[in-house]
Design a protein around this motif. Structure first.
Motif: not given
Length: 225
Positions: A55-83
């Motif tokens: 009611s007061a806010y939206n919780l936006e949960l971002v599922p991700a995988f850790s990468l060795l360089n400190g960044q993350h892969w996140i899920c993109m669903t368009e164009n058949g899906g990719y990270y």
């Protein structure tokens, strides 16, 4: 509210073996698990986030995988899906640096404008709000002043936002160029008009000003302090 949900490598390996849009399937699985806990909430899977509206806010949960360089892969669903690579540490560092330079205003402004986003159903991404808030406060002349300037801060931010249709933003760390379109523009204009009126009422008609602010942020904020 944005929450990074780092998944174990075993989940990546399990979905790697699947066919079809693996990223969409992963988001739907996360959505299903959450639905068992928040069974009275309409959860939406909208890559790269799973949205849990409260009611007061939206919780936006971002599922991700850790990468060795400190960044993350996140899920993109368009164009058949990719990270896609995302650098959440660089994003957090940017906000923290701005917050320190503005005596805490960056985080406060972001929270307020995300409340507007949720209450008025504004079709603008939370990440864009964060980046535009940092941009705005970098040059706002009152960024060092106290909380009594927050009404002007909201008003001036909305004026600044209204100048941004069809602009591009750059993601910290990855420098991805993001086109923000103008789907949010009409609601930004409406909020800007209301904020200007509210600021005009503040000195002599504070309750009237409060009524106007509640049109932007809802009744979670008081009409009068």
């Amino acid at each position: 509210m944005d929450v990074l949900f780092v998944l174990p490598d075993s989940v990546y390996a399990r979905f790697f073996l699947r066919s079809g849009n693996k990223q969409s399937q992963l988001l739907q699985e996360v959505k299903s698990v959450l639905a068992n806990t928040f069974n009275n909430t309409q959860i939406k899977g909208d890559g790269p986030v799973v949205v849990v509206p409260f009611s007061a806010y939206n919780l936006e949960l971002v599922p991700a995988f850790s990468l060795l360089n400190g960044q993350h892969w996140i899920c993109m669903t368009e164009n058949g899906g990719y990270y896609k690579n995302a650098d959440y540490k660089a994003e957090a560092d940017l906000i923290q640096s701005s917050n320190e330079a503005t005596n805490g205003k960056t985080r406060h402004l972001i929270r307020m404008m995300k409340r507007w986003q949720a209450y008025c159903n504004v079709p603008i991404k939370s990440f864009w709000i964060e980046l535009i808030a940092v941009e705005f406060l970098n040059t706002w002349e009152h960024r060092k002043k106290g909380m009594t300037w927050y009404d002007w801060m909201v008003r001036d931010f909305l004026i600044y936002l209204e100048s941004k249709p069809h602009a591009y933003l750059y993601a910290p760390g990855t420098y991805e160029m993001m086109y923000i379109g103008d789907a949010w523009l009409s609601k930004a204009k409406t909020a800007r008009q209301i904020a200007i009126m509210a600021c005009g009422y503040e000195a002599d008609f504070p309750i009237t000003a409060g009524n106007e602010w509640q049109k932007i942020f809802g009744t979670d904020i008081p009409k009068f302090l």
